[in-house]
Design an enzyme around this catalytic site. Structure first.
Site: not given
Ligand SMILES: [Mg+2]
Ligand SMILES: [Zn+2]
Length: 199
Positions: A19-21, A64-65
């Site tokens: 995942d990113r954030d 990533s969403n």
């Molecule tokens: Mg996240």
């Protein structure tokens, strides 16, 4: 060898989904979004962690969403520019991400917003050797853990800042195979377990 210490981590791991954030960069407060490189704060140890994965010969795929695109807060091109700047930073540390896959849609409009499997399918289309049995998912939210669980992929949960966790964090912890305070610690444990199980 069946080893309870492996906690579902595939012995023949080839691909690490990130995942990113909240995993690579600081998560913004709820309702705020990373709209440009200026608000992309890389978390400590992240370039080192990705370099370790690269050196171990593992494929690194970011999923990533980015609902902020659907909300008109930033564009897909803005996200590409952020990822390009991040890649440049990584390269300076001898690290790289193999591919980024982004869901730009709002809720309930697609098959690619995690926890739905679309981003995994896009990755598998680009890299045909990707399988669920040789992948893990590392994320900081419930949707990441559900994404992994639904696909049958082992899940690693990152709790960078417990005070900023959403109310769903408790469920996310329960769904996770393993839990860590940072990506770097997760990666070190993952690589230890891989070398144990392949020994
Ligand atoms: Mg996240
Ligand atoms: Zn989507």
């Amino acid at each position: 060898m069946t080893n309870s210490a492996s906690q579902g981590i595939p012995p023949n791991l080839t691909t690490v989904f990130l995942d990113r954030d909240g995993v690579l960069n600081e998560k913004m407060p709820e309702g705020s979004y990373v709209t440009s490189w200026d608000s992309f704060y890389v978390l400590p140890g992240v370039p080192e962690a990705i370099a370790l994965l690269n050196r171990a010969g593992l494929r690194v795929v970011v999923v990533s969403n980015q609902r902020g695109i659907a909300l008109g807060l930033y564009t897909a091109a803005d996200v590409e520019a952020i990822h390009s700047a991040f890649q440049t930073l990584l390269n300076r540390h001898g690290a790289h991400v193999d591919a980024f896959f982004v869901c730009p849609h709002d809720r309930g409009q697609c098959n690619c917003r995690k926890p739905l499997p679309g981003l995994f399918e896009q990755a598998a289309a680009q890299f045909p050797s990707i399988t669920t049995a040789t992948s893990v998912m590392i994320g900081d939210s419930l949707v990441d853990m559900e994404f992994g669980r639904r696909l049958g992929i082992a899940t690693l949960f990152i709790e960078v800042d417990p005070e900023r966790q959403s109310p769903t964090a408790a469920s996310a912890r329960q769904l996770a195979n393993l839990r860590f305070p940072s990506l770097l610690e997760a990666v070190k444990a993952l690589l230890d377990r891989c070398s144990e199980t392949s020994a």
